[in-house]
Design an enzyme around this catalytic site. Structure first.
Site, PDB file in Angstrom:
ATOM      1  N   SER A  98       1.113  -1.055   0.318  1.00  0.00           N
ATOM      2  CA  SER A  98       0.085   0.137   0.021  1.00  0.00           C
ATOM      3  C   SER A  98       1.308   1.437   0.295  1.00  0.00           C
ATOM      4  O   SER A  98       1.732   1.746   0.960  1.00  0.00           O
ATOM      5  CB  SER A  98      -0.877  -0.057   1.297  1.00  0.00           C
ATOM      6  OG  SER A  98      -2.016   1.373   1.269  1.00  0.00           O
ATOM      7  N   CYS A  99       0.837   2.046  -0.473  1.00  0.00           N
ATOM      8  CA  CYS A  99       1.228   3.748  -0.337  1.00  0.00           C
ATOM      9  C   CYS A  99      -0.246   4.165  -0.873  1.00  0.00           C
ATOM     10  O   CYS A  99      -1.192   3.929  -1.293  1.00  0.00           O
ATOM     11  CB  CYS A  99       1.885   3.510  -1.808  1.00  0.00           C
ATOM     12  SG  CYS A  99       1.847   3.873  -3.749  1.00  0.00           S
ATOM     13  N   PRO A 100       0.262   5.538  -0.780  1.00  0.00           N
ATOM     14  CA  PRO A 100      -0.944   7.036  -0.335  1.00  0.00           C
ATOM     15  C   PRO A 100      -2.091   6.619  -1.872  1.00  0.00           C
ATOM     16  O   PRO A 100      -2.995   6.945  -1.604  1.00  0.00           O
ATOM     17  CB  PRO A 100      -0.581   7.964  -0.989  1.00  0.00           C
ATOM     18  CG  PRO A 100       0.807   7.694   0.454  1.00  0.00           C
ATOM     19  CD  PRO A 100       1.222   6.468  -0.100  1.00  0.00           C
ATOM     20  N   THR A 101      -1.646   6.560  -3.079  1.00  0.00           N
ATOM     21  CA  THR A 101      -1.309   5.898  -4.151  1.00  0.00           C
ATOM     22  C   THR A 101      -2.743   4.830  -4.947  1.00  0.00           C
ATOM     23  O   THR A 101      -3.189   4.995  -5.750  1.00  0.00           O
ATOM     24  CB  THR A 101      -1.546   7.323  -5.477  1.00  0.00           C
ATOM     25  OG1 THR A 101      -0.017   6.890  -6.004  1.00  0.00           O
ATOM     26  CG2 THR A 101      -0.996   8.804  -5.634  1.00  0.00           C
TER      27      THR A 101
END
Length: 157
Positions: free
Chosen positions: A8-11
Site C-alpha cells: 500500500s502507498c497513498p496513491t
C-alpha cells in the site's frame, strides 16, 4: 509455504504495484505460493479472501499507509515500508518464513529501506556520542537568507 501480502502507498499506483509484482515474482522463484493485495486511493485490488488468510503461514505488509491487521490475527506479520517490497522482496519473504517456522505471531518490524541488524545499536551510540559533545550543533542555513530576513527586507525596503 503459503504467504499472503498487502502492499500500500497513498496513491496505490506506482510503488504498491511494483512491490506487489516483486513479492509475487520473488516468492514464486523461491518456490512459495503467494497472493498479494494492493491497496491505494482507489480501494483494494486482488483482495485477500478469508480463506486465503486462513491458509497462509505468514503475512507480509509493505505499506506507507495504515493497513488493518485485525484480519491476520494469530499469524506472523512482517511489516516494513513499501520500498522494502520493491527493493528487498527476498528478504521480506525470508523473514516471514523464519517467523512462521519459529511459531511467532503478531507484527514483526522489518525496518526501513537500509535497515540491517545492528544498525539500531549504532544509531543509539552515535546519538549518545553527539549528545555528550560540548560543541553545539549548527542547524539551519544562512540567517541572511531566512524567511524572516527576506520578509523584513521586502516589507521595509
Amino acid at each position: 509455504m503459503k504467504l499472503v501480502a498487502v502492499t500500500s502507498c497513498p496513491t496505490g499506483i506506482a510503488h504498491s504495484q511494483m512491490a506487489a509484482e516483486n513479492l509475487e515474482t520473488t516468492g514464486e522463484e523461491m518456490g512459495h505460493d503467494i497472493k498479494v493485495e494492493v491497496q491505494g486511493a482507489m480501494g483494494a485490488e486482488n483482495e485477500l479472501s478469508a480463506e486465503d488468510i486462513a491458509e497462509a503461514d505468514a503475512v507480509i505488509i509493505t505499506a506507507d499507509t495504515a493497513v488493518q491487521t485485525d484480519r491476520f490475527e494469530g499469524k506472523p506479520i512482517v511489516q516494513a515500508p513499501v520500498k522494502a517490497g520493491v527493493n528487498r522482496a527476498g528478504e521480506m519473504i525470508e523473514r516471514a518464513i523464519e517467523a512462521a517456522e519459529a511459531g511467532k505471531s503478531g507484527v514483526i518490524s522489518a525496518g526501513g529501506e537500509d535497515a540491517e541488524e545492528g544498525d539500531e545499536e549504532a544509531d543509539a551510540d552515535a546519538e549518545a556520542e553527539s549528545a555528550s559533545s560540548e560543541e553545539p550543533t549548527k542547524r539551519g542555513g544562512d540567517p541572511e537568507k531566512g524567511i524572516f530576513r527576506r520578509l523584513r527586507r521586502w516589507l521595509f525596503s
